[in-house]
Design an enzyme around this catalytic site. Sequence first.
Site, short mmCIF file in Angstrom:
data_model
loop_
_atom_site.label_atom_id
_atom_site.label_comp_id
_atom_site.label_asym_id
_atom_site.label_seq_id
_atom_site.Cartn_x
_atom_site.Cartn_y
_atom_site.Cartn_z
N GLU A 289 44.63 122.24 61.70
CA GLU A 289 44.48 120.82 62.02
C GLU A 289 44.65 120.68 63.53
OE1 GLU A 289 43.85 117.71 60.39
OE2 GLU A 289 43.92 117.18 62.53
N CYS B 140 43.77 108.81 56.94
CA CYS B 140 44.48 107.84 56.10
C CYS B 140 45.91 107.61 56.58
CB CYS B 140 44.49 108.32 54.66
SG CYS B 140 45.43 107.23 53.58
N CYS C 214 44.35 103.98 56.47
CA CYS C 214 44.95 103.19 55.37
C CYS C 214 46.41 102.82 55.60
CB CYS C 214 44.90 103.97 54.07
SG CYS C 214 43.52 105.08 53.86
N LYS D 118 47.21 100.71 58.82
CA LYS D 118 46.47 99.44 58.61
C LYS D 118 47.20 98.53 57.62
CE LYS D 118 44.21 98.85 55.35
NZ LYS D 118 42.91 99.42 55.05
N TYR E 267 54.25 115.29 55.11
CA TYR E 267 53.05 116.07 54.76
C TYR E 267 53.22 117.52 55.21
CZ TYR E 267 49.83 112.59 52.90
OH TYR E 267 49.21 111.68 52.10
N TYR F 150 34.43 97.01 55.98
CA TYR F 150 35.85 97.05 55.66
C TYR F 150 36.71 96.81 56.90
CZ TYR F 150 35.16 99.49 51.14
OH TYR F 150 34.86 99.84 49.86
N GLU G 7 39.07 93.60 57.75
CA GLU G 7 40.52 93.80 57.68
C GLU G 7 41.17 93.48 59.03
OE1 GLU G 7 40.74 97.03 54.04
OE2 GLU G 7 40.99 97.81 56.05
N ARG H 28 25.12 92.86 63.01
CA ARG H 28 23.68 93.02 63.27
C ARG H 28 22.84 92.31 62.21
NH1 ARG H 28 22.36 99.33 61.68
NH2 ARG H 28 23.18 99.23 59.58
N ARG I 138 28.56 94.61 52.58
CA ARG I 138 27.44 95.01 51.73
C ARG I 138 27.97 95.88 50.58
NH1 ARG I 138 22.28 95.32 53.45
NH2 ARG I 138 22.78 95.43 55.65
N ASP J 198 35.45 112.87 53.22
CA ASP J 198 34.46 112.10 53.97
C ASP J 198 33.38 112.96 54.61
OD1 ASP J 198 35.92 109.91 53.30
OD2 ASP J 198 36.50 109.34 55.34
N THR K 212 40.08 107.58 50.46
CA THR K 212 41.13 108.59 50.36
C THR K 212 41.36 109.11 48.93
OG1 THR K 212 42.27 107.89 52.33
CG2 THR K 212 43.63 108.89 50.63
N ALA L 81 39.17 98.24 47.42
CA ALA L 81 39.79 96.99 47.90
C ALA L 81 39.47 96.80 49.37
CB ALA L 81 41.30 97.07 47.71
N HIS M 278 52.39 84.60 31.40
CA HIS M 278 52.41 83.31 32.08
C HIS M 278 53.75 83.06 32.76
CE1 HIS M 278 51.07 79.23 32.75
NE2 HIS M 278 52.23 78.79 32.30
N GLU N 29 46.80 86.54 34.65
CA GLU N 29 46.49 86.03 33.31
C GLU N 29 45.08 85.44 33.25
OE1 GLU N 29 48.63 82.50 31.86
OE2 GLU N 29 49.24 82.08 33.92
P1 NDP Z 1 31.41 99.93 56.73
O1 NDP Z 1 30.42 100.89 56.23
O2 NDP Z 1 32.32 99.25 55.77
O3 NDP Z 1 30.67 98.79 57.56
C1 NDP Z 1 29.89 99.11 58.66
C2 NDP Z 1 29.37 97.84 59.28
O4 NDP Z 1 28.77 98.18 60.52
C3 NDP Z 1 28.32 97.15 58.44
O5 NDP Z 1 28.45 95.76 58.60
C4 NDP Z 1 27.03 97.66 59.05
O6 NDP Z 1 25.98 96.73 58.94
C5 NDP Z 1 27.41 97.78 60.52
N1 NDP Z 1 26.64 98.80 61.23
C6 NDP Z 1 26.33 100.04 60.80
N2 NDP Z 1 25.63 100.71 61.73
C7 NDP Z 1 25.48 99.86 62.77
C8 NDP Z 1 24.83 99.95 64.01
N3 NDP Z 1 24.19 101.07 64.38
N4 NDP Z 1 24.86 98.87 64.83
C9 NDP Z 1 25.50 97.74 64.46
N5 NDP Z 1 26.14 97.60 63.29
C10 NDP Z 1 26.12 98.64 62.44
O7 NDP Z 1 32.23 100.73 57.86
P2 NDP Z 1 33.67 100.55 58.53
O8 NDP Z 1 33.53 101.13 59.88
O9 NDP Z 1 34.17 99.17 58.37
O10 NDP Z 1 34.57 101.51 57.65
C11 NDP Z 1 34.19 102.89 57.49
C12 NDP Z 1 34.51 103.38 56.11
O11 NDP Z 1 35.90 103.58 56.00
C13 NDP Z 1 34.15 102.42 55.00
O12 NDP Z 1 32.84 102.58 54.57
C14 NDP Z 1 35.15 102.76 53.93
O13 NDP Z 1 34.61 103.75 53.13
C15 NDP Z 1 36.33 103.29 54.69
N6 NDP Z 1 37.39 102.26 54.75
C16 NDP Z 1 37.96 101.86 53.59
C17 NDP Z 1 38.95 100.90 53.60
C18 NDP Z 1 39.54 100.46 52.31
O14 NDP Z 1 39.39 101.17 51.31
N7 NDP Z 1 40.19 99.30 52.23
C19 NDP Z 1 39.43 100.30 54.83
C20 NDP Z 1 38.74 100.77 56.00
C21 NDP Z 1 37.76 101.73 55.95
P3 NDP Z 1 24.97 96.73 57.68
O15 NDP Z 1 25.69 96.07 56.56
O16 NDP Z 1 23.81 95.98 58.21
O17 NDP Z 1 24.66 98.17 57.39
#
Ligand code: NDP
Length: 448
Positions: free
Chosen positions: A35, A43, A48, A51, A99, A178, A182, A199, A205, A304, A312, A342, A437, A442
């Site tokens: 590492e 994480c 995670c 955060k 860890y 995400y 957040e 964008r 999504r 990942d 995670t 979530a 309740h 519920e």
């Molecule tokens: P996400 O995939 O959730 O969202 C990425 C965002 O960036 C989307 O809105 C996307 O738009 C936009 N985007 C992607 N490429 C570009 C670009 N070239 N220019 C401008 N905008 C762009 O990624 P995050 O960075 O928020 O998080 C990364 C990953 O980490 C997540 O996918 C998730 O798996 C993990 N994560 C999980 C969490 C949890 O479980 N609570 C918390 C934080 C992270 P569009 O929708 O148009 O593609």
Amino acid sequence: MSNFDYDLFVIGAGSGGVRASRIAASHGARVAVAEDYRVGGTCVIRGCVPKKLLVYGAHFAEDLKDARHFGWDVPDCKFDWDRLRDNVQAEVTRLEGLYGQTLENHKVTVFKTRATIAGPQKVRLADGTELTAERILVATGGWPHVPEFPGSEHAITSNEVFHLDKLPKRVVIAGGGYIANEFAGIFNEFGSKVTIVNRGDTILRGYDEQIRDRLLQISMTKGIDFKFNAPFEKIVQNDDGTLTVHLGGCEPIVADAVLVAAGRVPNTKGVGLEEVGVDLDDHGAIKVDESNQSSVPSIYAVGDVTNRIQLTPVAIREGQAFADSVFGGKPTVVDYQNVPSAVFSHPPIGAVGMTEAEARNKLGSIRVYTSDFRAMKNVLAGRNERALYKMVVNAATDQVVGLHMIGPDAPEILQAAAIAVKAGLTKADFDNTVALHPSMAEELVLLK
Ligand code: NDP
């Protein structure tokens, strides 16, 4: 005894790598892990865990206000970013130690250095040392993607956001996923002016549309600004250190910090993968089969870096399945159906299974139940914020195929309800369960 230095060499001590190392060692394998940053991975160190602690810290802003409605005399409070940041980092360091301890207890050799692949069964450490292993597991995770635009070097990512010297008064967040939602909630609760710039015209999504709309509406009510269809053009640093963000289709925005949260890309560059013939996909992710094996039979990958589901607990499952299958004589395949997820926004979202749109496409005939309510606590607090629970049911079988929730504690409730969805229970099974309740959960057994 094999002729290799190790039975398994793991590159990357994050969630997937640590689990695989520990389990393989417990099955009797001689394991080493390299590492180059801190044991624990994204994480624990910069994802995670810190955060979630910031989310807790941020939520006090609302709790302190609400407490007055519950009879508490709360004087005006001041938030101290430095104290929270340092406390969070201390906790991260504590967990990193745990860890490391776990690996040590399992007699896993830890190399705190970068390792690259030097052959199908050979790794090279940063100092040039070469070690052999019968199998290599790549668990190098992902890395924040920063799109190319002039001035992008002035932006920070989720890697840096936990270490800010001071709380920015104005933050622009690029992305609508995400991390964007957040951190928008976190900074907004701390008192920063937050603008999310996306964008496209969609946040989160993949989540159910009604739930996303509810988050958008609540976020806007809380004071978060959204700019849609506004691609980044450039960031200019001003003489006073502030940043001006230029966007397509709208006025420039001045901010003290710009956070880019535009997805994460697999960490495969410079690892030596292509050189030994490991196939990568178009996104640079390692292509693996269901047993986590790459195109080179001695090289496996989990987490990942394989870009299956970037979560995670999924990486942990993959690490466990790999170790049990290869070293424990228990062939295990990870089941990717109904993985709960979530978003720790304010309020949070929890979801499992198909969205309404997905279910309509896949199943045709569905029934949808919703409960749109104000949590009891919010009513007394005078907080005009409504929760929304949504259940998607296969009309042909009565099976619950999706649950989507936004509201206080939604992830906590969803985790338990996800068991029912995973088990294939029906709407009638939910209805047969007596309500607990008074609770928010519920609502799940009272949907009409
Ligand atoms: P996400 O995939 O959730 O969202 C990425 C965002 O960036 C989307 O809105 C996307 O738009 C936009 N985007 C992607 N490429 C570009 C670009 N070239 N220019 C401008 N905008 C762009 O990624 P995050 O960075 O928020 O998080 C990364 C990953 O980490 C997540 O996918 C998730 O798996 C993990 N994560 C999980 C969490 C949890 O479980 N609570 C918390 C934080 C992270 P569009 O929708 O148009 O593609």
